[in-house]
Scaffold this motif. Structure first.
Motif, PDB file in Angstrom:
ATOM      1  N   LEU A 436       2.150  12.667 -29.817  1.00 55.74           N
ATOM      2  CA  LEU A 436       2.903  11.842 -30.749  1.00 55.74           C
ATOM      3  C   LEU A 436       4.288  12.448 -30.903  1.00 55.74           C
ATOM      4  N   GLY A 437       5.302  11.659 -30.600  1.00 58.39           N
ATOM      5  CA  GLY A 437       6.672  12.120 -30.747  1.00 58.39           C
ATOM      6  C   GLY A 437       7.330  11.508 -31.968  1.00 58.39           C
ATOM      7  N   VAL A 438       7.962  12.342 -32.802  1.00 63.24           N
ATOM      8  CA  VAL A 438       8.725  11.848 -33.945  1.00 63.24           C
ATOM      9  C   VAL A 438      10.075  11.368 -33.424  1.00 63.24           C
ATOM     10  N   LYS A 439      10.343  10.080 -33.543  1.00 64.86           N
ATOM     11  CA  LYS A 439      11.566   9.491 -32.982  1.00 64.86           C
ATOM     12  C   LYS A 439      12.660   9.319 -34.041  1.00 64.86           C
ATOM     13  N   TYR A 440      12.273   9.079 -35.263  1.00 62.80           N
ATOM     14  CA  TYR A 440      13.264   8.903 -36.321  1.00 62.80           C
ATOM     15  C   TYR A 440      12.608   9.265 -37.646  1.00 62.80           C
ATOM     16  N   MET A 441      13.378   9.932 -38.505  1.00 67.78           N
ATOM     17  CA  MET A 441      12.878  10.295 -39.822  1.00 67.78           C
ATOM     18  C   MET A 441      13.896   9.959 -40.890  1.00 67.78           C
ATOM     19  N   ALA A 442      13.428   9.366 -41.983  1.00 72.77           N
ATOM     20  CA  ALA A 442      14.272   9.249 -43.169  1.00 72.77           C
ATOM     21  C   ALA A 442      14.420  10.645 -43.765  1.00 72.77           C
ATOM     22  N   THR A 443      15.577  11.011 -44.180  1.00 73.90           N
ATOM     23  CA  THR A 443      15.849  12.395 -44.575  1.00 73.90           C
ATOM     24  C   THR A 443      15.014  12.866 -45.762  1.00 73.90           C
ATOM     25  N   GLY A 502       7.061  17.513 -38.264  1.00 77.35           N
ATOM     26  CA  GLY A 502       7.558  16.263 -38.816  1.00 77.35           C
ATOM     27  C   GLY A 502       8.263  16.441 -40.143  1.00 77.35           C
ATOM     28  N   GLN A 503       8.876  17.617 -40.366  1.00 77.16           N
ATOM     29  CA  GLN A 503       9.496  17.908 -41.648  1.00 77.16           C
ATOM     30  C   GLN A 503      11.010  18.072 -41.565  1.00 77.16           C
ATOM     31  N   ASN A 504      11.573  17.973 -40.374  1.00 85.06           N
ATOM     32  CA  ASN A 504      13.008  18.212 -40.212  1.00 85.06           C
ATOM     33  C   ASN A 504      13.650  17.077 -39.417  1.00 85.06           C
ATOM     34  N   PRO A 505      14.449  16.233 -40.071  1.00 87.08           N
ATOM     35  CA  PRO A 505      15.060  15.110 -39.356  1.00 87.08           C
ATOM     36  C   PRO A 505      16.083  15.535 -38.311  1.00 87.08           C
ATOM     37  N   ASP A 506      16.530  16.797 -38.387  1.00 88.86           N
ATOM     38  CA  ASP A 506      17.499  17.289 -37.410  1.00 88.86           C
ATOM     39  C   ASP A 506      16.828  17.948 -36.209  1.00 88.86           C
ATOM     40  N   ASN A 507      15.506  18.108 -36.270  1.00 90.62           N
ATOM     41  CA  ASN A 507      14.771  18.741 -35.169  1.00 90.62           C
ATOM     42  C   ASN A 507      13.443  18.008 -35.018  1.00 90.62           C
ATOM     43  N   LEU A 508      13.451  16.896 -34.296  1.00 87.60           N
ATOM     44  CA  LEU A 508      12.290  16.016 -34.199  1.00 87.60           C
ATOM     45  C   LEU A 508      11.205  16.631 -33.325  1.00 87.60           C
ATOM     46  N   ASP A 509       9.990  16.665 -33.860  1.00 91.43           N
ATOM     47  CA  ASP A 509       8.876  17.340 -33.178  1.00 91.43           C
ATOM     48  C   ASP A 509       8.077  16.392 -32.303  1.00 91.43           C
ATOM     49  N   THR A 510       7.405  16.983 -31.314  1.00 94.66           N
ATOM     50  CA  THR A 510       6.388  16.296 -30.517  1.00 94.66           C
ATOM     51  C   THR A 510       5.115  17.132 -30.587  1.00 94.66           C
ATOM     52  N   VAL A 511       4.033  16.528 -31.052  1.00 89.65           N
ATOM     53  CA  VAL A 511       2.764  17.245 -31.181  1.00 89.65           C
ATOM     54  C   VAL A 511       1.722  16.571 -30.301  1.00 89.65           C
ATOM     55  N   GLY A 512       0.702  17.324 -29.908  1.00 87.82           N
ATOM     56  CA  GLY A 512      -0.331  16.786 -29.036  1.00 87.82           C
ATOM     57  C   GLY A 512      -1.719  17.233 -29.426  1.00 87.82           C
ATOM     58  N   SER A 547      -0.612   8.848 -37.777  1.00 89.28           N
ATOM     59  CA  SER A 547      -0.053   8.301 -38.999  1.00 89.28           C
ATOM     60  C   SER A 547       1.449   8.533 -38.991  1.00 89.28           C
ATOM     61  N   ILE A 548       2.187   7.479 -39.333  1.00 85.27           N
ATOM     62  CA  ILE A 548       3.641   7.522 -39.344  1.00 85.27           C
ATOM     63  C   ILE A 548       4.116   7.564 -40.795  1.00 85.27           C
ATOM     64  N   ALA A 549       5.002   8.517 -41.112  1.00 81.28           N
ATOM     65  CA  ALA A 549       5.528   8.652 -42.470  1.00 81.28           C
ATOM     66  C   ALA A 549       6.360   7.428 -42.847  1.00 81.28           C
ATOM     67  N   PRO A 550       6.570   7.193 -44.150  1.00 83.65           N
ATOM     68  CA  PRO A 550       7.340   6.017 -44.584  1.00 83.65           C
ATOM     69  C   PRO A 550       8.743   5.979 -43.996  1.00 83.65           C
ATOM     70  N   ALA A 551       9.170   4.777 -43.602  1.00 86.67           N
ATOM     71  CA  ALA A 551      10.523   4.534 -43.071  1.00 86.67           C
ATOM     72  C   ALA A 551      10.848   5.444 -41.901  1.00 86.67           C
ATOM     73  N   CYS A 552       9.843   5.740 -41.096  1.00 86.88           N
ATOM     74  CA  CYS A 552      10.020   6.601 -39.922  1.00 86.88           C
ATOM     75  C   CYS A 552       9.490   5.898 -38.685  1.00 86.88           C
ATOM     76  N   THR A 553       9.844   6.452 -37.521  1.00 91.55           N
ATOM     77  CA  THR A 553       9.391   5.890 -36.246  1.00 91.55           C
ATOM     78  C   THR A 553       8.704   6.974 -35.432  1.00 91.55           C
ATOM     79  N   GLY A 554       7.558   6.642 -34.891  1.00 90.10           N
ATOM     80  CA  GLY A 554       6.829   7.558 -34.019  1.00 90.10           C
ATOM     81  C   GLY A 554       6.410   6.854 -32.746  1.00 90.10           C
ATOM     82  N   ARG A 555       6.300   7.611 -31.662  1.00 84.86           N
ATOM     83  CA  ARG A 555       5.891   7.039 -30.375  1.00 84.86           C
ATOM     84  C   ARG A 555       4.723   7.853 -29.823  1.00 84.86           C
ATOM     85  N   ILE A 556       3.643   7.147 -29.475  1.00 79.86           N
ATOM     86  CA  ILE A 556       2.475   7.798 -28.918  1.00 79.86           C
ATOM     87  C   ILE A 556       2.542   7.770 -27.399  1.00 79.86           C
TER      88      ILE A 556
END
Length: 601
Positions: A436-443, A502-512, A547-556
């Protein structure tokens, strides 16, 4: 006033009571009209007493919050018996309904014993009843408080609900004030017990889906309730189909939920009502075995489960929907039930038939590591193609626009969104891995990220509790905890702690997450490095879940793109050594639990 009661139950101190009195002093006073009941009996309506002076009720007592809830409902939910009594003394509206049509009785019905002590629940229930709470009020979904009680509450609290069930006068058609000439006998209102909610479910449907079905047996209580009704009504309740697409009877729902004590009981009652007493010995319905299991508070042995399923099939040997037969075939493979498989074959569900996911009984057996000798002389799997692995996320029409065209990327709305893949993972051998890659996060939004696996048939895992961890797993981004799934979107206490993500909008994580079938291991990765590994017991079909956090985008990533963690196919020993070397995997400590916010999705 709402916040005053939003806390776990504790005895109110003198300071608490003084503060409560201060709130009353500060509160404006609402206008009200005094009422008294007419003299036509307890079922009559109240009449207004115009011009009668009465003290005005403090506004704070019955003020509603944004969910249309008054302070009394919060005091009830948190088991605050002192608060409940104080609010009742101050003329709180005991029958006020929230936006879901639920009164205080519904809140006490849905309190779990691990949240509120049953003795407190009973005390609150008695206080509400003595104050005149109306048990006949239905929720917006047309359910009763008793329905929720049999689904959620401790047996002792259910018995208290039974004691105050609505009653009617048997001889109320000829009413006189002379009890000698016209003795009035009150009986439980059968219409209340026959009530169905908006899905067509009665109280036995609710009982079948109890959250603690593997530890609490309420069959004796339900037996007492059924005995309050005529035989025709008992049969109606047990054989009643709900209005969902599955058309479940309570009996079949109990089987699917693996609520075996209830299923056993309902089968016994059903056969007794049909006067098929000769079947009792054949299907091993004997009181002594039931009593033994109640004493142990455990589920029935496997051989009895086989007989139970066969008895279920005998209640309606013709006309069972194919998907229900296939579900029972899945269960039969799970328990290695040869006699059930034979019966299902006779009814039109042979081992080679495919279900909606492209699986047959042989696939099910291989997925769970079961010897194919279960199917008799067919010791090798016939030439059937393997089921297709997951290729996109599952979605419905309500959220379709939130998905990318390929079904792999999702943008959530105002709430976290839990989504699983479209088909379960096929694990006959080898390994499965996804990311799961975090693509966008609301700050300002970090709560809600998770990655895990979820069992297709949750009841199977409850039944197999003695063989270790068999439920799904979830790795939560907010605190790094790895937790066992219990019910959909709910987690047990943490198993271990991994890094947060998934806690830093400036450093988007990818977890597996990877599953190794031969060793029954699950390993976790973050940004291309393995960070943890844990043992499970693979006794089910599992869906990839995120699970995708509110107002965020994730890609599986289900394998159609290169993985961030390139060593996912390495030997499991190498992966385990790498996990230990990373020093990222630690035991979960109690202070971690107290200092974190669990993402309950």
């Amino acid at each position: 006033m709402h916040y005053f009661f939003k806390d776990k139950h504790k005895l109110m101190s003198k300071d608490d009571k003084r503060f409560f009195e201060l709130l009353l002093t500060l509160s404006p006073r609402s206008e009200n009209v005094a009422t008294v009941p007419s003299d036509l009996g307890p079922d009559s309506i109240s009449v207004e007493l115009e011009g009668t002076p009465t003290p005005h009720i403090p506004y704070f007592i019955n003020a509603e919050d944004n969910d249309s809830r008054e302070p009394l409902s919060w005091a009830i939910e948190f088991g605050d018996i002192d608060g409940v009594n104080l609010l009742i003394q101050q003329k709180a509206d005991i029958d006020d309904v929230d936006e879901l049509g639920r009164t205080g009785l519904f809140y006490i019905a849905s309190c779990r014993s691990d949240d509120v002590d049953p003795s407190d629940s009973i005390a609150i229930l008695r206080a509400l009843h003595e104050a005149g709470a109306d048990m006949r009020i239905l929720s917006a979904n047309q359910s009763t408080a008793f329905m929720e009680a049999v689904q959620m509450q401790d047996p002792s609290v259910i018995r208290e609900f039974i004691r105050i069930l609505p009653r009617i006068r048997q001889n109320s058609d000829i009413y006189t004030n002379d009890p000698i000439q016209n003795p009035v006998e009150e009986v439980v209102d059968k219409d209340y017990l026959l009530q169905v909610d908006g899905t067509g479910a009665n109280f036995l449907h609710f009982a079948a889906s109890r959250f603690d079905r593997d530890g609490v047996n309420v069959t004796e209580i339900l037996r007492e309730v059924l005995q309050l009704l005529p035989e025709n009504d008992q049969k109606t309740l047990i054989s009643q189909r709900d209005w969902t697409a599955s058309s479940y009877t309570p009996l079949f729902l109990a089987i699917e939920a693996m609520n075996l004590p209830l299923a056993w009981f309902e089968c016994k009652v059903y056969h007794a009502l049909l006067k098929e007493k000769s079947d009792n010995k054949k299907t091993r319905f004997n009181q002594s075995s039931v009593q033994v299991q109640q004493e142990k508070q455990s589920l029935f042995p496997r051989v009895d489960i086989e007989q139970l399923i066969i008895s279920l099939l005998s209640t309606s040997p013709v006309g069972y929907e194919n998907y229900k037969l296939l579900y029972l075939r899945d269960l039969a493979v799970h328990i290695s039930g040869k006699s059930v498989l034979k019966k299902l074959k006779e009814l039109g569900a042979p081992p080679q038939d495919l279900d909606g996911y492209g699986w047959n009984a042989f696939h099910l057996a291989l997925n769970q590591g079961i010897d194919l000798s279960l199917f008799g002389q067919e010791t090798t799997i016939p030439e059937y193609p393997s089921p297709r692995q997951p290729w996109r996320l599952e979605y419905d029409a309500q959220v379709e626009k939130m998905f990318s065209e390929d079904g792999l990327e999702f943008t959530s709305g105002d709430e976290p969104r839990l989504i699983h893949a479209n088909v379960p993972i096929y694990l006959s051998s080898g390994r499965y891995y996804f990311e799961l890659g975090v693509k966008y996060m609301a700050t300002d939004e970090t709560l809600g990220w998770s990655i895990g696996i979820y069992p297709m048939n949750q009841g199977f895992t409850a039944w197999n509790k003695e063989v270790g961890r068999t439920a799904g797993l979830g790795w939560l981004g907010i605190d790094g905890s790895v937790r066992d799934h219990t019910n959909w979107g709910e987690y047990k206490s943490p198993s271990m702690k991994l890094p947060e993500w998934g806690q830093n909008p400036d450093n988007l994580d990818t977890v597996g997450l990877g599953i190794d079938r031969p060793t029954e291991s699950v390993f976790f990765t973050k940004n291309g490095e393995v960070v943890g590994i844990i043992k499970i017991n693979i006794q089910n079909r599992y869906f990839p879940i995120v699970s995708i956090a509110p107002a965020c985008t994730g890609r599986i990533n289900l394998g159609d793109e290169p993985f961030k963690y390139q060593n996912w196919e390495d030997a499991i020993d190498d992966i385990q050594r790498a996990a230990k070397a990373s020093s990222s995997m630690t035991e979960w400590k109690k202070e971690d639990e107290e200092n974190s916010v669990c993402a309950m999705m």
